[in-house]
Design an enzyme around this catalytic site. Sequence first.
Site, PDB file in Angstrom:
ATOM      1  N   VAL A  18      25.378  -7.222  -1.857  1.00 33.28           N
ATOM      2  CA  VAL A  18      24.753  -8.478  -1.420  1.00 33.28           C
ATOM      3  C   VAL A  18      24.353  -9.356  -2.608  1.00 33.28           C
ATOM      4  CG1 VAL A  18      22.596  -9.326  -0.390  1.00 33.28           C
ATOM      5  CG2 VAL A  18      23.993  -7.699   0.850  1.00 33.28           C
ATOM      6  N   GLU A  19      24.738 -10.639  -2.530  1.00 31.10           N
ATOM      7  CA  GLU A  19      24.343 -11.591  -3.590  1.00 31.10           C
ATOM      8  C   GLU A  19      23.124 -12.411  -3.194  1.00 31.10           C
ATOM      9  OE1 GLU A  19      27.537 -14.215  -4.719  1.00 31.10           O
ATOM     10  OE2 GLU A  19      28.872 -12.522  -5.092  1.00 31.10           O
ATOM     11  N   ALA A  20      22.948 -12.596  -1.878  1.00 28.56           N
ATOM     12  CA  ALA A  20      21.826 -13.431  -1.426  1.00 28.56           C
ATOM     13  C   ALA A  20      21.106 -12.767  -0.262  1.00 28.56           C
ATOM     14  CB  ALA A  20      22.339 -14.803  -0.998  1.00 28.56           C
ATOM     15  N   LYS A 244      28.515 -11.372   1.769  1.00 29.69           N
ATOM     16  CA  LYS A 244      27.658 -11.059   0.612  1.00 29.69           C
ATOM     17  C   LYS A 244      26.219 -11.506   0.828  1.00 29.69           C
ATOM     18  CE  LYS A 244      31.251 -10.621  -2.693  1.00 29.69           C
ATOM     19  NZ  LYS A 244      31.971 -11.139  -3.796  1.00 29.69           N
TER      20      LYS A 244
END
Length: 304
Positions: A18-20, A244
Site C-alpha cells: 500500500v502506498e496510500a 495500492k
Amino acid sequence: MSSQPLSPSNFKDLFDSVEAFLFDCDGVIWKGDELIQGVPKTLQMLRSKGKKLVFVTNNSWKSRSQYAQKFQSLGISVSQDEIFSSSFAAAMYLKAKDFPSQNKVYVIGGEGILEELQLAGITAFGGPHSLVQEDANKTIDLKQNCFVEHDKSVGAVVVGIDPNINYYKLQYGTLCIRENPGCLFIATNRDAVGHMTALQEWPGAGCMVAAICGSTQKEPVVVGKPSTFMMEFLLKKFNVSCSKMCMVGDRLDTDILFGQNAGCKTLLVLSGVTTQSALQDPSNNIQPDYYTNTISDMVDLSKL
Ligand code: PLP
Ligand code: CA
C-alpha cells in the site's frame, strides 16, 4: 470471504503493498471532538515510512479548512490538501457538471457546504441560519400559507447535516426541486447517524435527505462515501492506483463499501460504530479484508 484479524504476517503484506492510506475520520481518528488514543503516533509512523495519508469524512458540517483547524486543535498536523469532506465533494460535483454560472444552489446544511461552494465560484444561499422561524414568518404569506416566491434560478439543492432543519427549509428545497426545470437534488451523504458528541449518536444527514426524498419522490445524487465520485476525484489528485490504497474506516455501508467499490484494500477498525459481532453477523454481507481494534495497532505490528 470473511475478514481476517490484522496479524503480523498479513500486516506486513498490506503495508508493503500500500502506498496510500485513506482514513475515515469519525470513529477512526476522533469521536465527536475527542481524539482516539494512539492516533498521532500512528500517523507519524506511517508518514515516516513514506506512506501518503488522505482523510475522507462524510460529515459535511465543516469545510476542508475548518477540518484542518480541527486536526490542528487536536495536535495533528494535516494539510488542507489531504482532506476530502463531503462538503467539498458537493462543490466538486457541481463543478464537474459545469453548473451554469447564472444558477444558484440552495443549501440545507452547514457553513462548510456554503464555504466550499463559494471557493468553487458557485453562488449559494441557505445554510444553518436561514429560514429559521422568524425569517419564515416574513417570507411566508400566512393567509395563503405558502411561500410568496422561490428563486427560479436555483439549479441544485444540496442537502447535508443541518441541526436547524425545519418545515420551511424542507418546503423551500421541495419547491426548487419540484418546480425548477432540471434542478439537481444532491446529498452530501446518507449516514443514518453521526457523533455530535463522543458519547451519543444523533440523526445524520440521511434523516434530512430522507425528508426531501419523501416530499419530492426523487432520489438524490450522493457525493460522499460510498459513492464512487469522491474516489474518482481523489485518484486523479493523488495519482495512485486503487490496488495500492487501503481504506480504513469504522462503518461497513459507507467506508468499507467505498473502498471495495473502487478495488482498494479495506481495514475495519472497531473503535467506532461497528462491533465485532455485527461484522461477523451472518446477515452482514460487507466484509473488509482485515479488521483490528484501533489504527494504533499498526504501530505495534510495524515493530514486529
Ligand atoms: N455526518 C455527521 C453529521 C456526523 O456527525 C458524522 C460523524 O460524526 C458523520 C457524518 C460521519 O463522519 P465520518 O465519515 O468522518 O465517519
Ligand atoms: Ca466513520
